[in-house]
Write a protein that holds these residues in place. Structure first.
Motif, PDB file in Angstrom:
ATOM      1  N   ILE A  58       0.834  -1.206   0.000  1.00 34.91           N
ATOM      2  CA  ILE A  58       0.000   0.000   0.000  1.00 34.91           C
ATOM      3  C   ILE A  58       0.865   1.250   0.000  1.00 34.91           C
ATOM      4  O   ILE A  58       0.594   2.216  -0.719  1.00 34.91           O
ATOM      5  CB  ILE A  58      -0.968  -0.010   1.207  1.00 34.91           C
ATOM      6  N   GLU A  59       1.940   1.211   0.755  1.00 28.87           N
ATOM      7  CA  GLU A  59       2.834   2.377   0.833  1.00 28.87           C
ATOM      8  C   GLU A  59       3.567   2.626  -0.480  1.00 28.87           C
ATOM      9  O   GLU A  59       3.978   3.752  -0.757  1.00 28.87           O
ATOM     10  CB  GLU A  59       3.834   2.185   1.977  1.00 28.87           C
ATOM     11  N   ARG A  60       3.718   1.593  -1.303  1.00 27.70           N
ATOM     12  CA  ARG A  60       4.418   1.741  -2.585  1.00 27.70           C
ATOM     13  C   ARG A  60       3.498   2.235  -3.702  1.00 27.70           C
ATOM     14  O   ARG A  60       3.971   2.612  -4.764  1.00 27.70           O
ATOM     15  CB  ARG A  60       5.029   0.408  -2.991  1.00 27.70           C
ATOM     16  N   LEU A  61       2.179   2.222  -3.457  1.00 29.29           N
ATOM     17  CA  LEU A  61       1.255   2.684  -4.481  1.00 29.29           C
ATOM     18  C   LEU A  61       1.400   4.194  -4.688  1.00 29.29           C
ATOM     19  O   LEU A  61       1.653   4.931  -3.742  1.00 29.29           O
ATOM     20  CB  LEU A  61      -0.192   2.371  -4.066  1.00 29.29           C
ATOM     21  N   PRO A  62       1.206   4.631  -5.911  1.00 29.63           N
ATOM     22  CA  PRO A  62       1.262   6.083  -6.172  1.00 29.63           C
ATOM     23  C   PRO A  62       0.128   6.789  -5.431  1.00 29.63           C
ATOM     24  O   PRO A  62      -0.916   6.214  -5.151  1.00 29.63           O
ATOM     25  CB  PRO A  62       1.064   6.192  -7.689  1.00 29.63           C
TER      26      PRO A  62
END
Length: 66
Positions: A58-62
């Motif tokens: 989730i943290e890596r999503l734009p």
């Protein structure tokens, strides 16, 4: 009198047999409980790991994707 002693011996033998059976069942239940507790611990660890992996994804999503 003799018949009473025979009856008492039979009842005592039944009680001893039942006690042995219950001890064996108790041992099986204790072992099953330990296995269930181990399984539960492993499942909690797996859920924790999955939660951390999901959070990392989730943290890596734009921004604005969620």
């Amino acid at each position: 009198m003799n018949a009473d002693l025979i009856t008492l011996e039979e009842k005592l033998a039944q009680l001893i047999s039942l006690c042995q059976l219950l001890r064996a069942e108790n041992l099986e239940l204790r072992q099953e409980l330990v296995r269930s507790q181990d399984d539960n611990k492993q499942l909690k660890e797996n859920m924790e790991l999955a939660s951390h992996k999901l959070q990392a994804l989730i943290e890596r999503l734009p921004e604005g994707t969620i």
